[in-house]
Design an enzyme around this catalytic site. Structure first.
Site, PDB file in Angstrom:
ATOM      1  N   GLU A 108      64.309  47.878  51.704  1.00 19.37           N
ATOM      2  CA  GLU A 108      64.524  48.448  53.039  1.00 19.37           C
ATOM      3  C   GLU A 108      63.166  48.631  53.697  1.00 19.37           C
ATOM      4  O   GLU A 108      62.309  49.327  53.160  1.00 19.37           O
ATOM      5  CB  GLU A 108      65.277  49.792  52.995  1.00 19.37           C
ATOM      6  CG  GLU A 108      66.754  49.667  52.677  1.00 19.37           C
ATOM      7  CD  GLU A 108      67.514  50.975  52.826  1.00 19.37           C
ATOM      8  OE1 GLU A 108      67.105  51.800  53.677  1.00 19.37           O
ATOM      9  OE2 GLU A 108      68.502  51.179  52.105  1.00 19.37           O
ATOM     10  N   ASN A 118      71.141  53.505  45.049  1.00 20.03           N
ATOM     11  CA  ASN A 118      70.268  53.335  46.222  1.00 20.03           C
ATOM     12  C   ASN A 118      69.642  54.680  46.560  1.00 20.03           C
ATOM     13  O   ASN A 118      70.342  55.696  46.611  1.00 20.03           O
ATOM     14  CB  ASN A 118      71.078  52.839  47.424  1.00 20.03           C
ATOM     15  CG  ASN A 118      70.304  53.005  48.729  1.00 20.03           C
ATOM     16  OD1 ASN A 118      69.394  52.250  49.021  1.00 20.03           O
ATOM     17  ND2 ASN A 118      70.654  54.027  49.513  1.00 20.03           N
ATOM     18  N   GLU A 119      68.331  54.673  46.780  1.00 24.28           N
ATOM     19  CA  GLU A 119      67.625  55.903  47.148  1.00 24.28           C
ATOM     20  C   GLU A 119      68.106  57.083  46.302  1.00 24.28           C
ATOM     21  O   GLU A 119      68.534  58.118  46.826  1.00 24.28           O
ATOM     22  CB  GLU A 119      67.775  56.189  48.646  1.00 24.28           C
ATOM     23  CG  GLU A 119      67.011  55.190  49.492  1.00 24.28           C
ATOM     24  CD  GLU A 119      66.927  55.570  50.968  1.00 24.28           C
ATOM     25  OE1 GLU A 119      67.454  56.624  51.358  1.00 24.28           O
ATOM     26  OE2 GLU A 119      66.322  54.803  51.734  1.00 24.28           O
ATOM     27  N   GLU A 122      74.684  46.812  56.307  1.00 26.76           N
ATOM     28  CA  GLU A 122      75.318  48.028  55.799  1.00 26.76           C
ATOM     29  C   GLU A 122      76.517  48.383  56.672  1.00 26.76           C
ATOM     30  O   GLU A 122      76.570  48.038  57.858  1.00 26.76           O
ATOM     31  CB  GLU A 122      74.310  49.182  55.799  1.00 26.76           C
ATOM     32  CG  GLU A 122      74.856  50.480  55.203  1.00 26.76           C
ATOM     33  CD  GLU A 122      73.786  51.540  54.986  1.00 26.76           C
ATOM     34  OE1 GLU A 122      74.097  52.561  54.347  1.00 26.76           O
ATOM     35  OE2 GLU A 122      72.635  51.338  55.442  1.00 26.76           O
ATOM     36  N   TYR A 156      59.866  52.900  56.157  1.00 28.91           N
ATOM     37  CA  TYR A 156      60.158  52.636  57.559  1.00 28.91           C
ATOM     38  C   TYR A 156      58.953  52.998  58.419  1.00 28.91           C
ATOM     39  O   TYR A 156      58.270  53.996  58.177  1.00 28.91           O
ATOM     40  CB  TYR A 156      61.379  53.427  58.022  1.00 28.91           C
ATOM     41  CG  TYR A 156      62.677  52.878  57.475  1.00 28.91           C
ATOM     42  CD1 TYR A 156      63.316  51.809  58.096  1.00 28.91           C
ATOM     43  CD2 TYR A 156      63.253  53.410  56.317  1.00 28.91           C
ATOM     44  CE1 TYR A 156      64.497  51.294  57.590  1.00 28.91           C
ATOM     45  CE2 TYR A 156      64.436  52.902  55.809  1.00 28.91           C
ATOM     46  CZ  TYR A 156      65.057  51.837  56.454  1.00 28.91           C
ATOM     47  OH  TYR A 156      66.218  51.317  55.952  1.00 28.91           O
TER      48      TYR A 156
END
Length: 517
Positions: A320, A196-197, A49, A263
């Site tokens: 991710e 994204n998200e 990114e 995460y």
């Protein structure tokens, strides 16, 4: 990428125990006679990114740099990534993707506009790395491209024209512009994500609203049939399964995969996540506990997909994942730089084993991120470069790329923990690789105690195993520019005795071996 609040996992046990207690042998049985799904190579995908020095400096130095490079990409970093057999790279984000306008990243670099990277540090973004530069990188790596489209601040027209620019074979104005900019042939785009998200930094949407937007956008994203990328929908995170449920029903037949982000935070709290080094054993344990939540998340979402999509047309793509700690003191907090220790290698391997167990649905994942950001493979400082323990874990697992998964059962497993909470002491995975060999991966979550594992492979004689072992003395052992090989794999072998093969798996270790007759 955006923060979310996971729930803390509590694993109740019948009795409390000490982490240093002696344990009996663990039995690991692999059934080579019942092959499962193929483990897609893209399960080992990477993520680059526009964030901190993840691209600029870490990967891209420009063609005029004194650091040896090819077309602006660092030769040392690219070489190391090629040795790791990177199969797929996701770009340009992340949260950055939903503010990225592709036309600003083509043409002469000295004429590209300079913008502000509002997501990551508020630093200037000069657009030196754009579409052509990215494809130079993946072509050098021998990898496939995963391009994330801008749903947040973009338009269907902008995305449709980007797809045409990248894939058109004809004489359209956009195809001729691509040729003028140095690439007459179409680019190969393996995956294209619409947003994204979208639940967070990509627009704070509801899944129902996003599904309508996806259907609209997907209608106009056209490419030659043999060059059409797999389309990925922006899915959910953590405990929220609504995105998978709604999208798999509403977008059935229109999407190839639904993304998912998770995460691992030692504390489970975004305000104070926990340190990357110098942490107490309680945070080693909580990191293991938090990362193993991935199994529950995958299982619940896969169950929904099996209900809504029994034909298994839609993949569950964890694009991710990785560890996220408090940033290194003295660094820009928007650059997300953290040290990488043996703990990170263990976390990576635990997740690999989870993904293998669900290979029929988990067909692509992307760890965050490739260089200098979060759970990085490589860390650089100007001309210096080092490989992290996570890099070594990825390289050790290369035989699993494209391998056929094999059922694994564990009995008499140990448990690591205390005060009535615990995690499995040993994690295992196995597969028949493309070289014809059976590979077994073993992970020991206990930071203090080695564990004896008795390995049985049904349908195959086990005379010996040979492979590589990754471990270290300290829980936070890591490589530095002064000691680049402080944590690195070493050769490992074990031979059967009396018809039984026992493997001593050291504390806090990752072990990958090939089975020999």
């Amino acid at each position: 990428m955006k923060a979310f609040q996971p729930k803390v996992l509590a694993l109740g046990l019948a009795a409390a125990f000490c982490a240093g207690a002696a344990f009996a042998q663990v039995n690991v049985t692999v059934d080579a006679s019942k092959p499962g799904a193929v483990i897609d190579k893209d399960v080992y995908g990477q993520f680059a990114e526009h964030l901190g020095t993840g691209i600029y400096g870490g990967l891209w130095v420009g063609p005029d740099s004194k650091i040896p490079n090819t077309k602006g990409w660092r030769n040392d970093v690219v070489g190391a990534l090629k040795d790791m057999h990177v199969p797929l790279v996701r770009w340009p984000g992340g949260c950055f993707a939903d503010e990225y306008h592709w036309r600003e990243g083509i043409g002469p670099r000295n004429k590209r506009p300079v913008k502000v990277n509002t997501n990551w540090g508020g630093v200037p973004e000069n657009n030196a790395v754009g579409t052509h530069e990215f494809f130079d990188l993946v072509e050098m790596l021998g990898a496939d491209a995963y391009v994330n489209g801008n749903l947040g601040t973009g338009t269907p027209q902008e995305a449709a024209e980007w797809i045409e620019y990248m894939t058109s074979e004809g004489k359209s104005t956009l195809a001729e512009l691509r040729a003028k900019n140095g690439h007459p042939a179409p680019f190969k785009v393996a995956y294209f994500a619409i947003g994204n998200e979208s639940w967070g930094c990509g627009g704070n949407m509801r899944p129902e609203y996003y599904a309508d937007l996806y259907r609209q956008w997907n209608t106009f994203l056209k490419a030659p049939q043999h060059l059409r990328p797999k389309m990925i929908a922006s899915g959910g995170t953590g405990d929220d399964t609504a995105w998978t449920d709604i999208l798999s029903r509403d977008l059935k037949g229109r999407t190839d995969g639904i993304s998912f982000h998770y995460y691992t935070l030692p504390t489970g709290k975004w305000e104070v996540k926990g340190a990357a080094t110098g942490f107490p054993e309680s945070e080693w344990f909580s990191t293991m506990s938090q990362t193993l939540r991935m199994e529950d998340f995958v299982r619940k979402n896969v169950a929904i997909l099996d209900k809504n999509d029994p034909e298994k047309k839609i993949g569950f793509d964890v694009d991710e994942w990785g560890t996220w700690y408090d940033v290194e003191k003295g660094t820009n907090p928007g650059f997300l730089f953290q040290r990488n220790t043996i703990r990170d290698a263990v976390v990576a391997a635990l997740n690999f084993n989870i993904f293998h167990a669900h290979a029929d649905r988990v067909r692509m994942t992307n760890i965050a991120q490739m260089v200098n950001v979060l759970q990085a493979m490589i860390i650089t400082d100007n001309e210096k470069m080092l490989l992290t323990p996570t890099y070594h874990a990825f390289k050790m697992y290369v035989p699993f790329q494209g391998a056929t998964s094999l059922p694994v059962s564990l009995s008499n497993n140990t448990t690591y923990g205390s005060n009535g909470q615990g995690v499995p002491g040993i994690s295992a995975s196995a597969a028949k690789a493309k070289d014809g060999k059976t590979y077994v991966a073993l992970v020991n979550t206990n930071p203090h105690e080695a564990t004896d594992v008795v390995l049985n492979v049904a349908g195959q004689n086990v005379g010996a195993v040979r492979g590589q072992l990754l471990t270290a003395d300290a829980m936070d052992a890591h490589n530095t520019f002064e000691h680049k090989d402080a944590v690195k794999p070493v050769p490992f072998s074990a031979t059967a005795s009396g018809g039984k093969l026992t493997i001593k798996v050291p504390a806090k270790s990752v072990l990958v071996v090939a089975v020999e007759g």
